[in-house]
Design a protein around this motif. Sequence first.
Motif, PDB file in Angstrom:
ATOM      1  N   HIS A 279       0.867  -1.181   0.000  1.00  0.00           N
ATOM      2  CA  HIS A 279       0.000   0.000   0.000  1.00  0.00           C
ATOM      3  C   HIS A 279       0.903   1.230   0.000  1.00  0.00           C
ATOM      4  O   HIS A 279       2.122   1.110  -0.048  1.00  0.00           O
ATOM      5  CB  HIS A 279      -0.891   0.009   1.244  1.00  0.00           C
TER       6      HIS A 279
ATOM      7  N   CYS B 206      -4.788   5.584   0.487  1.00  0.00           N
ATOM      8  CA  CYS B 206      -3.821   4.627  -0.030  1.00  0.00           C
ATOM      9  C   CYS B 206      -3.455   5.053  -1.452  1.00  0.00           C
ATOM     10  O   CYS B 206      -4.326   5.278  -2.277  1.00  0.00           O
ATOM     11  CB  CYS B 206      -4.382   3.214  -0.044  1.00  0.00           C
TER      12      CYS B 206
ATOM     13  N   GLU C 165      -1.464   3.366  -3.590  1.00  0.00           N
ATOM     14  CA  GLU C 165      -0.876   2.259  -4.356  1.00  0.00           C
ATOM     15  C   GLU C 165      -2.024   1.308  -4.667  1.00  0.00           C
ATOM     16  O   GLU C 165      -2.646   0.786  -3.740  1.00  0.00           O
ATOM     17  CB  GLU C 165       0.176   1.571  -3.485  1.00  0.00           C
TER      18      GLU C 165
ATOM     19  N   CYS D 184      -4.109  -1.496  -4.753  1.00  0.00           N
ATOM     20  CA  CYS D 184      -3.834  -2.659  -3.907  1.00  0.00           C
ATOM     21  C   CYS D 184      -4.935  -3.710  -3.965  1.00  0.00           C
ATOM     22  O   CYS D 184      -4.916  -4.663  -3.203  1.00  0.00           O
ATOM     23  CB  CYS D 184      -3.617  -2.205  -2.469  1.00  0.00           C
TER      24      CYS D 184
ATOM     25  N   HIS E 213      -9.385  -0.754  -3.211  1.00  0.00           N
ATOM     26  CA  HIS E 213      -8.368   0.306  -3.084  1.00  0.00           C
ATOM     27  C   HIS E 213      -8.979   1.698  -2.962  1.00  0.00           C
ATOM     28  O   HIS E 213      -8.555   2.503  -2.144  1.00  0.00           O
ATOM     29  CB  HIS E 213      -7.439   0.234  -4.291  1.00  0.00           C
TER      30      HIS E 213
ATOM     31  N   MET F 256      -9.983   2.708   0.424  1.00  0.00           N
ATOM     32  CA  MET F 256      -8.987   2.583   1.487  1.00  0.00           C
ATOM     33  C   MET F 256      -8.545   3.964   1.948  1.00  0.00           C
ATOM     34  O   MET F 256      -7.469   4.444   1.634  1.00  0.00           O
ATOM     35  CB  MET F 256      -7.787   1.782   0.976  1.00  0.00           C
TER      36      MET F 256
HETATM   37 CU   LIG Z   1      -4.024  -0.017  -0.346  1.00  0.00          CU
END
Ligand SMILES: [Cu+2]
Length: 404
Positions: free
Chosen positions: A284, A323, A325, A327, A331, A334
């Motif tokens: 992440h 977040c 990245e 993921c 995501h 997040m």
């Molecule tokens: Cu993430």
Amino acid sequence: MKGQWGRLAGYFIGTLLISSAVTFGLPLLGGGSWLPDLVSSEGKAIDQLFWGLLILSLIIFAIVAAIVIYSMVHFRAAPGDLSDGEHIHGNAKMEAAWVIIPSLIVFVIGLLSYNVLRDNEVGLYDQEAAAHDAPGAAQMQVEVRGFQFGWAFRYLDRDGKQVVGEKGDEPQGELVVPVDKVIKFNVMSCSGKERLGRLRRQVDRKLDAGDEEDEFAKIEPGLCERKWDLTTEDDRASAEDDQAKIHAAQAKQADGKHLSADERKLLDAQPRFKGDDQFVDVNHAFWVPEARLKIDAVSGLRTYVQWQATHVTGPQDHYQVVCAELCGSGHNGMRTDMCVVSKNTWDWFKGLGQDERKTATCVNLRLLACLDKIDDRSAALEDIVALSKKHPNAGCDQAEEAVA
Ligand SMILES: [Cu+2]
């Protein structure tokens, strides 16, 4: 020749003016700015770097666009002219120029970025600065845990002692930080008990539904919890001790020797730990856009980032940890609230019990920021909770009214 340069300069100035107007004007149309609010002292230099690079990019864009427009206008083929253009081979001066100039630009950008990052990370990797109250040394730490799909936070002092709640308490799901303190964020990617339980079930599909529950309940705090607690030297020493015992038991097993019940237990737990240095989640990235700094949360590694919040978050400020990245399927969700509180509120927050902390969320802390002079924050919080439930967008006036 002179007229040619004059026209080229004209195109350059025209493109530069138009592209600058679009670049700086568009955000104004939306009533905002290119950048979100700035709440960290480290972010100032990053913003300056951003604006510098943006202006540099505009100039380079205008140079390229001017040449393209000039060529389109002045070297246009006559209607019906289907012949090839002139074939030109090799021009050492030009080739040298288009290698050297971009290389220099990239080098200078790299140098400027390096300087900004180095200044921001004074004390983060320099043990001496960290140990001696040097400017820039971390005054407290926050442990950040990223998992599919959410965040968890724990608050520690400089030496790794937990300062909010107690060991074993449920971690905070929102990020609350005190104003004017240099904070070192220890970032990891690892899931809690729930995901470890799921992984275990995926591995062991033979379990029927009833056993599954039992098996799940038996799962001890997994690697994540272990790492989570490895903040002091003592913790690390005891984890190393465990690891040594595991290795010894493995060696005995390999030799076909008899294992004690304790050793069997250790080996039994082993698959869940997946080796001592592996976390069990995907990568992440921990990012608070308003703080500007961002760091990857990497499976199997602790990473660090450090910043200092410059002002308290009020009812109109909605900041989040996101977040950065990709993921997995969750995501985009997040993200969690982030808020900065005054020193007084932080001192009070630290003393709250686990249940009380559940209501001391950013939604309410932002409203509490309007009442910084108040003595009994716990009593005020009750009124604020009632207010924010009824009016999620309440402002300071309403907060003052609700508590008075
Ligand atoms: Cu993430």
